[in-house]
Design a protein around this motif. Structure first.
Motif, PDB file in Angstrom:
ATOM      1  N   ILE A  72       6.723  -3.995  15.321  1.00 32.52           N
ATOM      2  CA  ILE A  72       8.101  -4.813  15.190  1.00 32.52           C
ATOM      3  C   ILE A  72       9.208  -3.956  15.564  1.00 32.52           C
ATOM      4  O   ILE A  72       9.906  -4.161  16.438  1.00 32.52           O
ATOM      5  CB  ILE A  72       8.309  -5.097  13.805  1.00 32.52           C
ATOM      6  N   ALA A  73       9.030  -2.567  15.139  1.00 34.14           N
ATOM      7  CA  ALA A  73      10.063  -1.613  15.548  1.00 34.14           C
ATOM      8  C   ALA A  73      10.036  -1.170  17.050  1.00 34.14           C
ATOM      9  O   ALA A  73      11.114  -1.045  17.753  1.00 34.14           O
ATOM     10  CB  ALA A  73       9.576  -0.176  14.932  1.00 34.14           C
ATOM     11  N   LYS A  74       8.791  -1.388  17.698  1.00 37.24           N
ATOM     12  CA  LYS A  74       8.991  -1.234  18.950  1.00 37.24           C
ATOM     13  C   LYS A  74       9.286  -2.522  20.021  1.00 37.24           C
ATOM     14  O   LYS A  74       9.876  -2.134  20.773  1.00 37.24           O
ATOM     15  CB  LYS A  74       7.177  -1.064  19.484  1.00 37.24           C
ATOM     16  N   ASN A  75       9.334  -3.478  19.454  1.00 41.00           N
ATOM     17  CA  ASN A  75       9.551  -4.701  20.284  1.00 41.00           C
ATOM     18  C   ASN A  75      11.208  -4.603  19.989  1.00 41.00           C
ATOM     19  O   ASN A  75      11.947  -5.295  20.752  1.00 41.00           O
ATOM     20  CB  ASN A  75       8.903  -6.024  19.619  1.00 41.00           C
ATOM     21  N   LEU A  76      11.687  -4.239  18.922  1.00 43.07           N
ATOM     22  CA  LEU A  76      13.032  -4.019  18.643  1.00 43.07           C
ATOM     23  C   LEU A  76      13.721  -3.002  19.376  1.00 43.07           C
ATOM     24  O   LEU A  76      15.059  -2.723  19.410  1.00 43.07           O
ATOM     25  CB  LEU A  76      13.433  -3.964  17.069  1.00 43.07           C
ATOM     26  N   GLY A  77      13.038  -2.062  19.913  1.00 40.15           N
ATOM     27  CA  GLY A  77      13.465  -1.139  20.766  1.00 40.15           C
ATOM     28  C   GLY A  77      14.166   0.227  19.919  1.00 40.15           C
ATOM     29  O   GLY A  77      14.979   0.867  20.338  1.00 40.15           O
ATOM     30  N   TYR A  78      13.520   0.534  18.831  1.00 38.83           N
ATOM     31  CA  TYR A  78      14.113   1.455  17.884  1.00 38.83           C
ATOM     32  C   TYR A  78      13.693   2.798  18.301  1.00 38.83           C
ATOM     33  O   TYR A  78      14.406   3.708  17.953  1.00 38.83           O
ATOM     34  CB  TYR A  78      13.601   1.079  16.546  1.00 38.83           C
ATOM     35  N   SER A  79      12.691   2.920  19.198  1.00 40.18           N
ATOM     36  CA  SER A  79      12.600   4.324  20.076  1.00 40.18           C
ATOM     37  C   SER A  79      12.137   3.826  21.444  1.00 40.18           C
ATOM     38  O   SER A  79      11.603   2.996  21.708  1.00 40.18           O
ATOM     39  CB  SER A  79      11.903   5.017  19.083  1.00 40.18           C
ATOM     40  N   GLU A  80      12.209   4.932  22.218  1.00 38.71           N
ATOM     41  CA  GLU A  80      11.308   4.949  23.539  1.00 38.71           C
ATOM     42  C   GLU A  80      10.065   4.384  23.347  1.00 38.71           C
ATOM     43  O   GLU A  80       9.250   5.061  22.550  1.00 38.71           O
ATOM     44  CB  GLU A  80      11.531   6.203  24.321  1.00 38.71           C
ATOM     45  N   SER A  81       9.455   3.384  24.147  1.00 38.72           N
ATOM     46  CA  SER A  81       8.060   2.787  24.166  1.00 38.72           C
ATOM     47  C   SER A  81       7.052   4.107  24.191  1.00 38.72           C
ATOM     48  O   SER A  81       6.161   4.089  23.340  1.00 38.72           O
ATOM     49  CB  SER A  81       7.867   1.974  25.481  1.00 38.72           C
ATOM     50  N   LYS A  82       7.363   5.106  25.029  1.00 37.03           N
ATOM     51  CA  LYS A  82       6.264   6.049  25.009  1.00 37.03           C
ATOM     52  C   LYS A  82       6.120   6.927  23.777  1.00 37.03           C
ATOM     53  O   LYS A  82       5.295   7.800  23.529  1.00 37.03           O
ATOM     54  CB  LYS A  82       6.573   7.173  26.356  1.00 37.03           C
ATOM     55  N   LYS A  83       7.114   6.855  22.926  1.00 31.63           N
ATOM     56  CA  LYS A  83       7.212   7.798  21.843  1.00 31.63           C
ATOM     57  C   LYS A  83       6.260   7.267  20.933  1.00 31.63           C
ATOM     58  O   LYS A  83       5.868   7.825  19.686  1.00 31.63           O
ATOM     59  CB  LYS A  83       8.511   7.868  21.296  1.00 31.63           C
ATOM     60  N   TYR A  84       5.679   5.847  20.872  1.00 30.90           N
ATOM     61  CA  TYR A  84       5.062   5.284  20.010  1.00 30.90           C
ATOM     62  C   TYR A  84       3.423   5.553  20.292  1.00 30.90           C
ATOM     63  O   TYR A  84       2.652   5.543  19.400  1.00 30.90           O
ATOM     64  CB  TYR A  84       5.144   3.913  20.123  1.00 30.90           C
ATOM     65  N   THR A  85       3.115   5.918  21.338  1.00 32.14           N
ATOM     66  CA  THR A  85       1.718   6.159  21.920  1.00 32.14           C
ATOM     67  C   THR A  85       0.915   7.039  21.014  1.00 32.14           C
ATOM     68  O   THR A  85      -0.337   6.815  20.475  1.00 32.14           O
ATOM     69  CB  THR A  85       1.707   6.558  23.201  1.00 32.14           C
ATOM     70  N   PRO A  86       1.454   8.304  20.595  1.00 29.55           N
ATOM     71  CA  PRO A  86       0.663   9.179  19.707  1.00 29.55           C
ATOM     72  C   PRO A  86       0.287   8.447  18.424  1.00 29.55           C
ATOM     73  O   PRO A  86      -0.915   8.613  18.110  1.00 29.55           O
ATOM     74  CB  PRO A  86       1.356  10.668  19.571  1.00 29.55           C
ATOM     75  N   ALA A  87       1.007   8.055  17.866  1.00 26.97           N
ATOM     76  CA  ALA A  87       0.986   7.175  16.516  1.00 26.97           C
ATOM     77  C   ALA A  87      -0.035   6.184  16.610  1.00 26.97           C
ATOM     78  O   ALA A  87      -0.998   6.045  15.886  1.00 26.97           O
ATOM     79  CB  ALA A  87       2.182   6.764  16.050  1.00 26.97           C
ATOM     80  N   GLU A  88       0.089   5.476  17.536  1.00 32.62           N
ATOM     81  CA  GLU A  88      -0.620   4.277  17.910  1.00 32.62           C
ATOM     82  C   GLU A  88      -2.139   4.709  18.136  1.00 32.62           C
ATOM     83  O   GLU A  88      -3.040   3.739  17.597  1.00 32.62           O
ATOM     84  CB  GLU A  88      -0.033   3.453  19.292  1.00 32.62           C
ATOM     85  N   LEU A  89      -2.338   5.703  19.004  1.00 35.24           N
ATOM     86  CA  LEU A  89      -3.765   5.987  19.423  1.00 35.24           C
ATOM     87  C   LEU A  89      -4.462   6.637  18.116  1.00 35.24           C
ATOM     88  O   LEU A  89      -5.496   6.237  17.808  1.00 35.24           O
ATOM     89  CB  LEU A  89      -3.588   7.162  20.281  1.00 35.24           C
ATOM     90  N   LEU A  90      -3.657   7.391  17.170  1.00 33.09           N
ATOM     91  CA  LEU A  90      -4.273   7.928  15.977  1.00 33.09           C
ATOM     92  C   LEU A  90      -4.518   6.652  15.002  1.00 33.09           C
ATOM     93  O   LEU A  90      -5.644   6.852  14.546  1.00 33.09           O
ATOM     94  CB  LEU A  90      -3.096   8.896  15.538  1.00 33.09           C
ATOM     95  N   LEU A  91      -3.628   5.988  14.905  1.00 39.02           N
ATOM     96  CA  LEU A  91      -3.859   4.679  13.775  1.00 39.02           C
ATOM     97  C   LEU A  91      -5.003   3.975  14.266  1.00 39.02           C
ATOM     98  O   LEU A  91      -5.879   3.443  13.584  1.00 39.02           O
ATOM     99  CB  LEU A  91      -2.588   3.910  14.201  1.00 39.02           C
ATOM    100  N   GLU A  92      -5.038   3.732  15.655  1.00 44.80           N
ATOM    101  CA  GLU A  92      -6.352   2.921  15.976  1.00 44.80           C
ATOM    102  C   GLU A  92      -7.892   3.772  15.608  1.00 44.80           C
ATOM    103  O   GLU A  92      -8.515   3.050  15.334  1.00 44.80           O
ATOM    104  CB  GLU A  92      -6.337   2.811  17.642  1.00 44.80           C
ATOM    105  N   GLU A  93      -7.797   4.746  15.895  1.00 43.03           N
ATOM    106  CA  GLU A  93      -8.868   5.727  15.567  1.00 43.03           C
ATOM    107  C   GLU A  93      -9.032   5.656  13.989  1.00 43.03           C
ATOM    108  O   GLU A  93     -10.437   5.504  13.582  1.00 43.03           O
ATOM    109  CB  GLU A  93      -8.859   7.171  16.055  1.00 43.03           C
ATOM    110  N   ILE A  94      -8.193   5.972  13.301  1.00 43.30           N
ATOM    111  CA  ILE A  94      -8.245   5.734  11.717  1.00 43.30           C
ATOM    112  C   ILE A  94      -8.793   4.485  11.396  1.00 43.30           C
ATOM    113  O   ILE A  94      -9.383   4.334  10.664  1.00 43.30           O
ATOM    114  CB  ILE A  94      -6.854   6.216  11.097  1.00 43.30           C
ATOM    115  N   CYS A  95      -8.275   3.330  11.897  1.00 47.24           N
ATOM    116  CA  CYS A  95      -8.506   1.987  11.581  1.00 47.24           C
ATOM    117  C   CYS A  95     -10.044   1.898  11.876  1.00 47.24           C
ATOM    118  O   CYS A  95     -10.834   1.136  10.829  1.00 47.24           O
ATOM    119  CB  CYS A  95      -7.994   0.764  12.309  1.00 47.24           C
ATOM    120  N   LYS A  96     -10.462   2.265  12.916  1.00 46.56           N
ATOM    121  CA  LYS A  96     -11.758   2.278  13.318  1.00 46.56           C
ATOM    122  C   LYS A  96     -12.827   2.916  12.200  1.00 46.56           C
ATOM    123  O   LYS A  96     -13.921   2.547  11.843  1.00 46.56           O
ATOM    124  CB  LYS A  96     -12.439   2.770  14.637  1.00 46.56           C
ATOM    125  N   MET A  97     -12.331   4.067  11.847  1.00 42.10           N
ATOM    126  CA  MET A  97     -13.256   5.054  10.758  1.00 42.10           C
ATOM    127  C   MET A  97     -13.247   4.565   9.530  1.00 42.10           C
ATOM    128  O   MET A  97     -14.224   4.310   8.795  1.00 42.10           O
ATOM    129  CB  MET A  97     -12.771   6.279  10.831  1.00 42.10           C
TER     130      MET A  97
END
Length: 118
Positions: free
Chosen positions: A84-109
């Motif tokens: 939601i925050a990304k779609n609303l443009g609250y920060s640059e798109s590339k700034k989300y990537t580290p959190a998104e990748l870590l979150l994906e890994e944590i979800c799998k674990m």
């Protein structure tokens, strides 16, 4: 090898890194969101390692699994809020990537851990 503390769990360690990444990310969000989406995102991310620790402290297999499932639910909640925050443009798109990748890994674990014994 038996672990002596929840702090030895790799998933907990990664969740702590995720908390730090998300707090840094949300610092860029509009100030009017401080008590809205920013607050919700921060509560959801803190809930992930907190529930992992609580589940470990309960010392029963059923509680481990239950709290890993709660952490997984918080992770999915966070994923939605970040989108939601990304779609609303609250920060640059590339700034989300580290959190998104870590979150994906944590979800799998967490998904795997909620199905097996610690």
């Amino acid at each position: 090898m038996k672990i002596k503390s929840y702090k030895e769990l790799v998933v907990w360690q990664k969740a702590i890194l995720l908390v730090e990444a998300v707090y840094k990310l949300t610092n860029d969000f509009p100030k009017e969101e401080m008590y809205g989406l920013t607050s919700q995102i921060r509560r959801a991310v803190v809930s992930i390692p907190s529930n992992i620790a609580e589940g470990y402290g309960r010392k029963s297999e059923n509680d481990y699994k239950r709290f890993y499932k709660i952490s997984y639910g918080s992770a999915l909640e966070l994923d939605t809020q970040i989108l939601i925050a990304k779609n609303l443009g609250y920060s640059e798109s590339k700034k989300y990537t580290p959190a998104e990748l870590l979150l994906e890994e944590i979800c799998k674990m967490l998904n795997v851990m909620s199905r097996r014994t610690v």
